[in-house]
Design a protein around this motif. Structure first.
Motif, mmCIF file in Angstrom:
data_model
loop_
_atom_site.group_PDB
_atom_site.id
_atom_site.type_symbol
_atom_site.label_atom_id
_atom_site.label_comp_id
_atom_site.label_asym_id
_atom_site.label_seq_id
_atom_site.Cartn_x
_atom_site.Cartn_y
_atom_site.Cartn_z
ATOM 1 N N UNK A 218 0.833 -1.196 0.000
ATOM 2 C CA UNK A 218 0.000 0.000 0.000
ATOM 3 C C UNK A 218 0.865 1.243 0.000
ATOM 4 N N UNK A 219 0.266 2.366 -0.385
ATOM 5 C CA UNK A 219 0.980 3.636 -0.434
ATOM 6 C C UNK A 219 0.442 4.579 0.648
ATOM 7 N N UNK A 220 1.300 5.410 1.228
ATOM 8 C CA UNK A 220 0.836 6.371 2.224
ATOM 9 C C UNK A 220 -0.271 7.287 1.706
ATOM 10 N N UNK A 221 -0.210 7.644 0.415
ATOM 11 C CA UNK A 221 -1.247 8.537 -0.115
ATOM 12 C C UNK A 221 -2.610 7.843 -0.159
ATOM 13 N N UNK A 222 -2.626 6.498 -0.193
ATOM 14 C CA UNK A 222 -3.902 5.777 -0.152
ATOM 15 C C UNK A 222 -4.499 5.838 1.245
ATOM 16 N N UNK A 223 -3.650 5.779 2.260
ATOM 17 C CA UNK A 223 -4.126 6.011 3.630
ATOM 18 C C UNK A 223 -4.703 7.427 3.729
ATOM 19 N N UNK A 224 -3.967 8.402 3.219
ATOM 20 C CA UNK A 224 -4.410 9.793 3.294
ATOM 21 C C UNK A 224 -5.740 9.993 2.567
ATOM 22 N N UNK A 225 -5.883 9.336 1.422
ATOM 23 C CA UNK A 225 -7.137 9.429 0.665
ATOM 24 C C UNK A 225 -8.307 8.908 1.480
ATOM 25 N N UNK A 226 -8.099 7.784 2.173
ATOM 26 C CA UNK A 226 -9.159 7.216 3.005
ATOM 27 C C UNK A 226 -9.470 8.145 4.185
ATOM 28 N N UNK A 227 -8.443 8.733 4.781
ATOM 29 C CA UNK A 227 -8.670 9.668 5.886
ATOM 30 C C UNK A 227 -9.521 10.851 5.428
ATOM 31 N N UNK A 228 -9.215 11.376 4.257
ATOM 32 C CA UNK A 228 -10.007 12.487 3.701
ATOM 33 C C UNK A 228 -11.450 12.045 3.464
ATOM 34 N N UNK A 229 -11.619 10.851 2.902
ATOM 35 C CA UNK A 229 -12.973 10.336 2.653
ATOM 36 C C UNK A 229 -13.764 10.215 3.960
ATOM 37 N N UNK A 230 -13.113 9.759 5.018
ATOM 38 C CA UNK A 230 -13.789 9.626 6.313
ATOM 39 C C UNK A 230 -14.213 10.987 6.844
ATOM 40 N N UNK A 231 -13.332 11.966 6.729
ATOM 41 C CA UNK A 231 -13.677 13.317 7.184
ATOM 42 C C UNK A 231 -14.907 13.827 6.450
ATOM 43 N N UNK A 232 -14.951 13.614 5.156
ATOM 44 C CA UNK A 232 -16.011 14.192 4.331
ATOM 45 C C UNK A 232 -17.304 13.383 4.348
ATOM 46 N N UNK A 233 -17.264 12.157 4.853
ATOM 47 C CA UNK A 233 -18.459 11.303 4.881
ATOM 48 C C UNK A 233 -19.038 11.312 6.295
ATOM 49 N N UNK A 234 -20.086 12.092 6.488
ATOM 50 C CA UNK A 234 -20.602 12.372 7.829
ATOM 51 C C UNK A 234 -21.263 11.177 8.526
ATOM 52 N N UNK A 235 -21.562 10.107 7.793
ATOM 53 C CA UNK A 235 -22.278 8.985 8.419
ATOM 54 C C UNK A 235 -21.351 7.841 8.800
ATOM 55 N N UNK A 236 -20.071 8.018 8.604
ATOM 56 C CA UNK A 236 -19.103 7.018 9.046
ATOM 57 C C UNK A 236 -18.731 7.320 10.490
ATOM 58 N N UNK A 237 -18.979 6.355 11.360
ATOM 59 C CA UNK A 237 -18.725 6.580 12.777
ATOM 60 C C UNK A 237 -18.619 5.239 13.509
ATOM 61 N N UNK A 238 -17.689 5.155 14.444
ATOM 62 C CA UNK A 238 -17.594 3.993 15.327
ATOM 63 C C UNK A 238 -17.154 2.710 14.662
ATOM 64 N N UNK A 239 -16.394 2.809 13.568
ATOM 65 C CA UNK A 239 -16.026 1.605 12.819
ATOM 66 C C UNK A 239 -14.535 1.577 12.522
ATOM 67 N N UNK A 240 -14.021 0.359 12.308
ATOM 68 C CA UNK A 240 -12.630 0.144 11.907
ATOM 69 C C UNK A 240 -12.621 -0.305 10.452
ATOM 70 N N UNK A 241 -11.837 0.365 9.622
ATOM 71 C CA UNK A 241 -11.726 0.014 8.208
ATOM 72 C C UNK A 241 -10.332 -0.551 7.939
#
Length: 252
Positions: A218-241
């Motif tokens: 995996x690439x660090x930028x893929x982690x960063x992309x997922x982090x950004x997606x989590x911030x912007x997706x308001x219904x993601x909560x209390x879960x491990x991806x």
């Protein structure tokens, strides 16, 4: 939740997963505060929109000061991404005797206690901001590892510390729900970070071969992309991806 015109705290922000995350958040218009140790900050690539702050995540005093700096940046503090961590290895019993107790303690102190320390102090600051739609105020993203589920031989301390991060996810989300703060955790697999810089290409290829698909690290930028997606997706909560290409770690 929008990233633009908000403040973000990223621990371990000078390199690796944290370094990629500060770039991604800054590119989205966030005012980013990258917390790390002095030695790491000295070597960090300087990114526009990022303020580098010397802080040990296990120190209440240093983290409190860093959070106050971010909260006073002129825009609301709404984002926290915990990437700081260590991964020293050791078996419970080896030819040298029992596992070193101080090493075990230090891994838990940095990875688990450090994550909690930043989360609790940052949540206190985020809770004081004005609410957005649905009374949302912010999000905390913690970093675990697939080792929390598939800990290998020699990973007893690391797996325990990251299992602690996984275990905090749901209760933290429930605790902070009344304040409008979401809590999520990313569990990366084998990511091509500076921790792998010293390994041979043969060893790297062997690691990649164990990933079902895509068969690469995996690439660090893929982690960063997922982090950004989590911030912007308001219904993601209390879960491990899990971010691992369907990898399930073998015993060794």
């Amino acid at each position: 939740m929008q990233i633009q015109d908000t403040a973000a705290v990223v621990t371990g922000g000078a390199s690796g997963l944290g370094g990629a995350t500060v770039k991604a958040l800054a590119a989205k218009g966030g005012k980013v505060f990258a917390l790390d140790l002095a030695a790491s900050i000295e070597k960090a690539e300087q990114v526009d929109g990022v303020t580098y702050v010397e802080a040990d995540v296990t120190s209440e005093e240093q983290v409190r000061a860093a959070v106050e700096q971010a909260a006073g940046a002129g825009v609301p503090l709404r984002i926290v991404v915990n990437c700081a961590g260590v991964g020293w290895a050791g078996r419970i019993l080896s030819k040298n005797g029992p596992h070193d107790l101080e090493l075990f303690r230090k891994v838990l102190e940095v990875n688990t206690l450090g994550t909690f320390n930043v989360m609790r102090l940052a949540a206190d600051a985020i809770a004081k901001t004005d609410p957005l739609t649905d009374d949302q105020r912010g999000v905390v993203i913690n970093t675990a590892s697939v080792a929390a589920f598939d800990g290998q031989i020699g990973q007893i301390a690391y797996a325990a510390s990251k299992g602690g991060v996984v275990g905090m996810t749901l209760p933290a989300a429930r605790d902070l729900a009344r304040h409008g703060i979401r809590v999520m955790t990313i569990a990366p697999g084998i990511i091509d970070t500076p921790m792998l810089a010293g390994v041979t290409e043969e060893f790297r290829a062997g690691l990649a071969a164990g990933v079902p698909f895509p068969q690469r690290l995996g690439r660090p930028d893929e982690y960063a992309q997922l982090a950004v997606d989590i911030v912007e997706h308001d219904y993601l909560n209390g879960e491990v991806i899990r971010l691992d290409g369907a990898l399930r770690m073998a015993p060794r």
